[in-house]
Every structure is written in structure tokens, then in C-alpha cells.
Scaffold this motif. Structure first.
Motif, PDB file in Angstrom:
ATOM      1  N   ALA A  54       0.829  -1.203   0.000  1.00  0.00           N
ATOM      2  CA  ALA A  54       0.000   0.000   0.000  1.00  0.00           C
ATOM      3  C   ALA A  54       0.864   1.254   0.000  1.00  0.00           C
ATOM      4  O   ALA A  54       0.488   2.270  -0.573  1.00  0.00           O
ATOM      5  N   GLN A  55       2.027   1.201   0.632  1.00  0.00           N
ATOM      6  CA  GLN A  55       2.912   2.358   0.682  1.00  0.00           C
ATOM      7  C   GLN A  55       3.684   2.524  -0.614  1.00  0.00           C
ATOM      8  O   GLN A  55       4.172   3.602  -0.894  1.00  0.00           O
ATOM      9  N   GLN A  56       3.846   1.476  -1.382  1.00  0.00           N
ATOM     10  CA  GLN A  56       4.591   1.544  -2.627  1.00  0.00           C
ATOM     11  C   GLN A  56       3.636   1.842  -3.766  1.00  0.00           C
ATOM     12  O   GLN A  56       3.096   0.933  -4.387  1.00  0.00           O
ATOM     13  N   SER A  57       3.415   3.101  -4.012  1.00  0.00           N
ATOM     14  CA  SER A  57       2.536   3.462  -5.104  1.00  0.00           C
ATOM     15  C   SER A  57       3.119   4.650  -5.848  1.00  0.00           C
ATOM     16  O   SER A  57       3.947   5.382  -5.336  1.00  0.00           O
ATOM     17  N   LEU A  58       2.665   4.795  -7.053  1.00  0.00           N
ATOM     18  CA  LEU A  58       3.072   5.905  -7.892  1.00  0.00           C
ATOM     19  C   LEU A  58       1.802   6.624  -8.306  1.00  0.00           C
ATOM     20  O   LEU A  58       0.899   6.007  -8.869  1.00  0.00           O
ATOM     21  N   THR A  59       1.703   7.893  -7.987  1.00  0.00           N
ATOM     22  CA  THR A  59       0.515   8.679  -8.298  1.00  0.00           C
ATOM     23  C   THR A  59       0.946   9.954  -9.000  1.00  0.00           C
ATOM     24  O   THR A  59       1.877  10.631  -8.550  1.00  0.00           O
ATOM     25  N   ILE A  60       0.249  10.288 -10.067  1.00  0.00           N
ATOM     26  CA  ILE A  60       0.501  11.544 -10.770  1.00  0.00           C
ATOM     27  C   ILE A  60      -0.316  12.617 -10.054  1.00  0.00           C
ATOM     28  O   ILE A  60      -1.529  12.508  -9.945  1.00  0.00           O
ATOM     29  N   THR A  61       0.360  13.632  -9.541  1.00  0.00           N
ATOM     30  CA  THR A  61      -0.318  14.682  -8.785  1.00  0.00           C
ATOM     31  C   THR A  61      -0.668  15.899  -9.642  1.00  0.00           C
ATOM     32  O   THR A  61      -1.540  16.677  -9.273  1.00  0.00           O
ATOM     33  N   ALA A  62       0.007  16.086 -10.754  1.00  0.00           N
ATOM     34  CA  ALA A  62      -0.323  17.174 -11.697  1.00  0.00           C
ATOM     35  C   ALA A  62       0.178  16.764 -13.079  1.00  0.00           C
ATOM     36  O   ALA A  62       1.262  16.176 -13.176  1.00  0.00           O
ATOM     37  N   PRO A  63      -0.580  16.976 -14.089  1.00  0.00           N
ATOM     38  CA  PRO A  63      -1.850  17.680 -14.160  1.00  0.00           C
ATOM     39  C   PRO A  63      -2.991  16.819 -13.615  1.00  0.00           C
ATOM     40  O   PRO A  63      -2.854  15.606 -13.487  1.00  0.00           O
ATOM     41  N   ASN A  64      -4.115  17.491 -13.332  1.00  0.00           N
ATOM     42  CA  ASN A  64      -5.313  16.798 -12.869  1.00  0.00           C
ATOM     43  C   ASN A  64      -6.535  17.644 -13.247  1.00  0.00           C
ATOM     44  O   ASN A  64      -6.392  18.613 -13.996  1.00  0.00           O
ATOM     45  N   ALA A  65      -7.678  17.302 -12.731  1.00  0.00           N
ATOM     46  CA  ALA A  65      -8.913  18.011 -13.093  1.00  0.00           C
ATOM     47  C   ALA A  65      -8.858  19.502 -12.746  1.00  0.00           C
ATOM     48  O   ALA A  65      -9.487  20.323 -13.406  1.00  0.00           O
ATOM     49  N   ASN A  66      -8.103  19.872 -11.716  1.00  0.00           N
ATOM     50  CA  ASN A  66      -8.005  21.272 -11.297  1.00  0.00           C
ATOM     51  C   ASN A  66      -6.702  21.945 -11.707  1.00  0.00           C
ATOM     52  O   ASN A  66      -6.501  23.123 -11.420  1.00  0.00           O
ATOM     53  N   THR A  67      -5.802  21.204 -12.299  1.00  0.00           N
ATOM     54  CA  THR A  67      -4.506  21.726 -12.703  1.00  0.00           C
ATOM     55  C   THR A  67      -4.280  21.383 -14.169  1.00  0.00           C
ATOM     56  O   THR A  67      -3.749  20.333 -14.491  1.00  0.00           O
ATOM     57  N   TRP A  68      -4.720  22.254 -15.041  1.00  0.00           N
ATOM     58  CA  TRP A  68      -4.661  22.006 -16.474  1.00  0.00           C
ATOM     59  C   TRP A  68      -3.329  22.444 -17.049  1.00  0.00           C
ATOM     60  O   TRP A  68      -2.501  23.044 -16.369  1.00  0.00           O
ATOM     61  N   TRP A  69      -3.144  22.127 -18.317  1.00  0.00           N
ATOM     62  CA  TRP A  69      -1.994  22.601 -19.071  1.00  0.00           C
ATOM     63  C   TRP A  69      -2.465  23.659 -20.055  1.00  0.00           C
ATOM     64  O   TRP A  69      -3.655  23.757 -20.360  1.00  0.00           O
ATOM     65  N   VAL A  70      -1.520  24.436 -20.560  1.00  0.00           N
ATOM     66  CA  VAL A  70      -1.803  25.430 -21.584  1.00  0.00           C
ATOM     67  C   VAL A  70      -1.048  25.020 -22.841  1.00  0.00           C
ATOM     68  O   VAL A  70       0.156  24.731 -22.790  1.00  0.00           O
ATOM     69  N   PRO A 116      -8.172  12.705 -15.649  1.00  0.00           N
ATOM     70  CA  PRO A 116      -8.357  13.421 -16.911  1.00  0.00           C
ATOM     71  C   PRO A 116      -8.169  14.930 -16.673  1.00  0.00           C
ATOM     72  O   PRO A 116      -8.572  15.457 -15.637  1.00  0.00           O
ATOM     73  N   PHE A 117      -7.521  15.578 -17.625  1.00  0.00           N
ATOM     74  CA  PHE A 117      -7.289  17.012 -17.505  1.00  0.00           C
ATOM     75  C   PHE A 117      -7.497  17.681 -18.850  1.00  0.00           C
ATOM     76  O   PHE A 117      -7.633  17.026 -19.880  1.00  0.00           O
ATOM     77  N   GLU A 118      -7.508  18.995 -18.806  1.00  0.00           N
ATOM     78  CA  GLU A 118      -7.727  19.791 -20.005  1.00  0.00           C
ATOM     79  C   GLU A 118      -6.434  20.476 -20.417  1.00  0.00           C
ATOM     80  O   GLU A 118      -5.628  20.876 -19.574  1.00  0.00           O
ATOM     81  N   ILE A 119      -6.245  20.595 -21.716  1.00  0.00           N
ATOM     82  CA  ILE A 119      -5.211  21.471 -22.253  1.00  0.00           C
ATOM     83  C   ILE A 119      -5.964  22.676 -22.816  1.00  0.00           C
ATOM     84  O   ILE A 119      -6.778  22.535 -23.721  1.00  0.00           O
ATOM     85  N   LYS A 120      -5.718  23.835 -22.209  1.00  0.00           N
ATOM     86  CA  LYS A 120      -6.409  25.056 -22.624  1.00  0.00           C
ATOM     87  C   LYS A 120      -5.637  25.715 -23.768  1.00  0.00           C
ATOM     88  O   LYS A 120      -4.456  25.452 -23.974  1.00  0.00           O
ATOM     89  N   ALA A 121      -6.305  26.577 -24.484  1.00  0.00           N
ATOM     90  CA  ALA A 121      -5.712  27.259 -25.635  1.00  0.00           C
ATOM     91  C   ALA A 121      -4.552  28.164 -25.211  1.00  0.00           C
ATOM     92  O   ALA A 121      -4.506  28.653 -24.076  1.00  0.00           O
ATOM     93  N   LEU A 122      -3.632  28.387 -26.132  1.00  0.00           N
ATOM     94  CA  LEU A 122      -2.513  29.287 -25.911  1.00  0.00           C
ATOM     95  C   LEU A 122      -3.036  30.635 -25.425  1.00  0.00           C
ATOM     96  O   LEU A 122      -4.000  31.167 -25.966  1.00  0.00           O
ATOM     97  N   GLY A 123      -2.419  31.167 -24.379  1.00  0.00           N
ATOM     98  CA  GLY A 123      -2.828  32.451 -23.825  1.00  0.00           C
ATOM     99  C   GLY A 123      -3.745  32.323 -22.625  1.00  0.00           C
ATOM    100  O   GLY A 123      -3.972  33.310 -21.922  1.00  0.00           O
ATOM    101  N   ALA A 124      -4.267  31.134 -22.367  1.00  0.00           N
ATOM    102  CA  ALA A 124      -5.133  30.931 -21.197  1.00  0.00           C
ATOM    103  C   ALA A 124      -4.303  31.065 -19.926  1.00  0.00           C
ATOM    104  O   ALA A 124      -3.092  30.825 -19.920  1.00  0.00           O
TER     105      ALA A 124
END
Length: 178
Positions: A19-35, A117-125
Motif C-alpha cells: 500500500a505504501q509503494q505506489s506511484l501517483t501523478i499529482t499534476a496535471p489533474n482536473a483542477n490543474t490544467w496545461w496550456v 483526466p485534464f484539459e489542455i487550454k488554448a494558448l494564452g489561457a
């Protein structure tokens, strides 16, 4: 009865370490998008991961956007904890339904972790409010565009401590049974 107690102790120890040996992606996420066409940050729980390295892929649930997962980092060292992703590495169109996959470098179908799942927002966002654009790079645990980074491990892992204490407990239980 003694063998059953030993087996139960060993099973409990294995479950705790697993249980302690796990790998989790913390960003990006639903609240932390990419541009799009910008520098973005990917971060993960490197301190609890049993993996030394992995391949980084990007996928999308819509086959019109991305037919299959695409590798954009061949070998990423786990101990870095975060990585700035340049537009040359992952130049994806703006859209929703993206996920990051961390996979076995020798078999990309063996997925170690999948981001929310996360969003990639348009350039300039604008970037998410918790993100601060980085000027020095994310390799040392700094915060960069698109997410927050975890500090690098300092060599004293709680996993190693827990595993050591668990082995002591198993050894003690064995000594009591003999």
C-alpha cells in the motif's frame, strides 16, 4: 496455530508495504490544467514509488484528438518528482479528456500510473491559481506552470523505515514462535 499467526503477520506486513509503494501523478489533474504551446509541469509521488524510472505518455479518450497513447519522454527518472514539459515534448491541441500515463520503459502497455483526466487550454489561457510560472526550471522541486511540484527525496524514505520496522516485527514474531 503458530504457522497461521506467522502467515497472518507476514500477509499484513506485505499489504502494508504494498500500500505504501505506489506511484501517483499529482499534476496535471482536473483542477490543474496545461496550456497549449507552453511550458507545463508534471509531478508525481516519487517518495512512495517502487519504480526507478518510467516512460511518460499522453493519451486522450477521444480518438479524433489522439488515436493511441504517445510517448513524449522515453526514460524519466523517478527521483526527480516533477518535470517541466516543453511545447516540443508534448505539443497537443487544446481539448479535454487528456491523461498522462507512466509506464514500463520496456513495455508501454504495463501502466504504472494514470493521471486524472485534464484539459489542455488554448494558448494564452491563464494557468491554475495555485501555479506560479517557473523561471528556474522544475528539476529541483520548484513550482512551475500548470501545477505544483513535490520536493526531491532526501534519501530518508518513510517506505524504507516502514519496511525495516516490518522486518523487525516479522523477525521478532519468528523468534517468539521458535
Amino acid at each position: 496455530m503458530v504457522r497461521f499467526a506467522f502467515a497472518a503477520t507476514l500477509a499484513a506486513f506485505a499489504a502494508t508495504v504494498s500500500a505504501q509503494q505506489s506511484l501517483t501523478i499529482t499534476a496535471p489533474n482536473a483542477n490543474t490544467w496545461w496550456v497549449a504551446k507552453s511550458v507545463n509541469v508534471m509531478s508525481w509521488t516519487c517518495q512512495t514509488s517502487p519504480y526507478t524510472n518510467f516512460t511518460v505518455l499522453i493519451a486522450n479518450s477521444d480518438p479524433k484528438i489522439l488515436v493511441a497513447p504517445m510517448a513524449f519522454i522515453g526514460i524519466q527518472m523517478n527521483g526527480d518528482c516533477s518535470k517541466e514539459i516543453t511545447q516540443q515534448q508534448a505539443d497537443q491541441a487544446a481539448g479535454t479528456g487528456y491523461t498522462i500515463l507512466l509506464a514500463d520503459p520496456f513495455n508501454n502497455t504495463n501502466i504504472y500510473a494514470t493521471s486524472e483526466p485534464f484539459e489542455i487550454k488554448a494558448l494564452g489561457a491563464a494557468y491554475p491559481s495555485q501555479a506560479t510560472p517557473s523561471t528556474s526550471g522544475g528539476a529541483n522541486g520548484t513550482t512551475g506552470s500548470g501545477g505544483t511540484a513535490s520536493p526531491k527525496p532526501n534519501g530518508s524514505s518513510s517506505l524504507r523505515t516502514s519496511a525495516g520496522l516490518g522486518l523487525i516485527a516479522v523477525g521478532t514474531a519468528l523468534g517468539l514462535m521458535l
